[in-house]
Design a protein around this motif. Structure first.
Motif, PDB file in Angstrom:
ATOM      1  N   GLN A 260      32.778  25.713  90.551  1.00 56.94           N
ATOM      2  CA  GLN A 260      32.943  26.233  91.372  1.00 56.94           C
ATOM      3  C   GLN A 260      31.671  27.236  91.916  1.00 56.94           C
ATOM      4  OE1 GLN A 260      35.463  31.055  89.909  1.00 56.94           O
ATOM      5  NE2 GLN A 260      35.762  31.197  92.419  1.00 56.94           N
ATOM      6  N   LEU A 261      32.000  26.870  93.325  1.00 59.74           N
ATOM      7  CA  LEU A 261      30.849  26.922  94.406  1.00 59.74           C
ATOM      8  C   LEU A 261      30.994  27.749  95.391  1.00 59.74           C
ATOM      9  CD1 LEU A 261      30.274  22.979  93.974  1.00 59.74           C
ATOM     10  CD2 LEU A 261      29.156  24.833  92.761  1.00 59.74           C
ATOM     11  N   PRO A 262      30.247  28.251  95.926  1.00 54.92           N
ATOM     12  CA  PRO A 262      29.890  29.480  96.928  1.00 54.92           C
ATOM     13  C   PRO A 262      30.125  28.075  98.002  1.00 54.92           C
ATOM     14  CG  PRO A 262      28.130  29.520  96.264  1.00 54.92           C
ATOM     15  CD  PRO A 262      28.384  28.148  95.224  1.00 54.92           C
ATOM     16  N   GLU A 263      31.273  28.982  99.199  1.00 57.14           N
ATOM     17  CA  GLU A 263      31.619  27.588 100.205  1.00 57.14           C
ATOM     18  C   GLU A 263      30.613  27.731 101.199  1.00 57.14           C
ATOM     19  OE1 GLU A 263      35.371  29.350 101.789  1.00 57.14           O
ATOM     20  OE2 GLU A 263      36.370  28.813 100.421  1.00 57.14           O
ATOM     21  N   GLY A 264      30.409  26.594 102.402  1.00 60.60           N
ATOM     22  CA  GLY A 264      29.606  26.822 103.218  1.00 60.60           C
ATOM     23  C   GLY A 264      28.119  26.324 102.879  1.00 60.60           C
ATOM     24  N   LEU A 265      27.947  25.453 101.638  1.00 58.82           N
ATOM     25  CA  LEU A 265      26.443  25.695 101.117  1.00 58.82           C
ATOM     26  C   LEU A 265      25.804  24.514 101.138  1.00 58.82           C
ATOM     27  CD1 LEU A 265      25.758  29.175  99.267  1.00 58.82           C
ATOM     28  CD2 LEU A 265      24.875  28.347 101.330  1.00 58.82           C
ATOM     29  N   ASN A 266      25.003  23.263 100.681  1.00 61.47           N
ATOM     30  CA  ASN A 266      24.714  22.884 100.667  1.00 61.47           C
ATOM     31  C   ASN A 266      24.683  22.519  98.609  1.00 61.47           C
ATOM     32  OD1 ASN A 266      24.490  21.601 103.120  1.00 61.47           O
ATOM     33  ND2 ASN A 266      22.235  21.352 103.111  1.00 61.47           N
TER      34      ASN A 266
ATOM     35  N   LYS B  49      27.478  21.679 102.806  1.00 63.65           N
ATOM     36  CA  LYS B  49      28.607  23.321 103.725  1.00 63.65           C
ATOM     37  C   LYS B  49      30.335  23.057 103.385  1.00 63.65           C
ATOM     38  CE  LYS B  49      24.549  24.030 106.552  1.00 63.65           C
ATOM     39  NZ  LYS B  49      24.018  24.664 107.417  1.00 63.65           N
ATOM     40  N   LEU B  50      30.904  22.469 101.881  1.00 60.34           N
ATOM     41  CA  LEU B  50      31.787  22.043 101.924  1.00 60.34           C
ATOM     42  C   LEU B  50      32.502  23.607 101.824  1.00 60.34           C
ATOM     43  CD1 LEU B  50      33.993  20.389 101.204  1.00 60.34           C
ATOM     44  CD2 LEU B  50      33.370  20.629  99.246  1.00 60.34           C
TER      45      LEU B  50
END
Length: 188
Positions: free
Chosen positions: A115-121, A178-179
């Motif tokens: 799980q990763l924060p949205e909008g970041l590389n 930036k997914l």
């Protein structure tokens, strides 16, 4: 109706491979399943799991992922579960190891998720170890089903085994820019 079929298939595998652990049996079921069509459901693997099990293929999966009690303890400790919860789960005096750093993605398990924060590389690394339960002299090559939103690499791409029950490790790196939504790919 899936549960009785999976339980029956697990019992079938155990009858053919009495020395296999529950995690080896689960791995065989997961890694030999027919992949479902992700375009049919926006939640893809999160909606239907690894796919449709194939009891015939599961008899000889080639490689299995072994996951032991210590791995689950480490994972739950990394997730900050209380010692009292761990002791209820495992039914003993389990404690977290001194080095309880990492995340749930570190569990030696056939599927990989983070799980990763949205909008970041980001770049995520998954380390895994497999056990050869196929032919003693065998070679396995990774095959990546790509997603244009992700860059996936496996190192080493080829694993060569000389004996039965030999273990080898590999690393899967996944990166994206930036997914803003769930993205999936597969490594076979």
């Amino acid at each position: 109706m899936a549960c009785p079929h999976v339980a029956g298939t697990a019992a079938y595998l155990k009858s053919l491979h009495p020395d296999w652990s529950p995690s080896a049996i689960k791995s065989a079921l997961m890694t030999t399943a027919w992949q479902m069509n992700a375009t049919q459901n926006k939640d893809s693997e999160f909606a239907y799991g690894t796919g449709h099990i194939d009891p015939v293929k599961a008899v000889n999966p080639g490689l299995v992922y072994e996951t032991f009690k210590e791995g689950y303890i480490q994972m739950l400790c990394n997730m900050k579960h209380k010692i009292s919860s761990l002791r209820k789960i495992f039914g003993d005096n389990t404690c977290c190891p001194q080095e309880a750093n990492g995340s749930s993605k570190d569990l030696n398990y056939p599927s990989m998720a983070a799980q990763l924060p949205e909008g970041l590389n980001y770049t995520v690394t998954f380390s895994r170890t497999v056990v050869n339960v196929g032919s003693p002299n065998s070679t396995y090559r990774s095959k990546i089903t790509k997603n244009p939103l992700l860059n996936v690499s496996v190192k080493p791409r080829i694993l060569t085994f000389q004996s039965l029950n030999e273990k080898k490790s590999f690393v899967v790196n996944v990166s994206a820019k930036k997914l803003n939504s769930t993205a999936t790919a597969s490594v076979v």
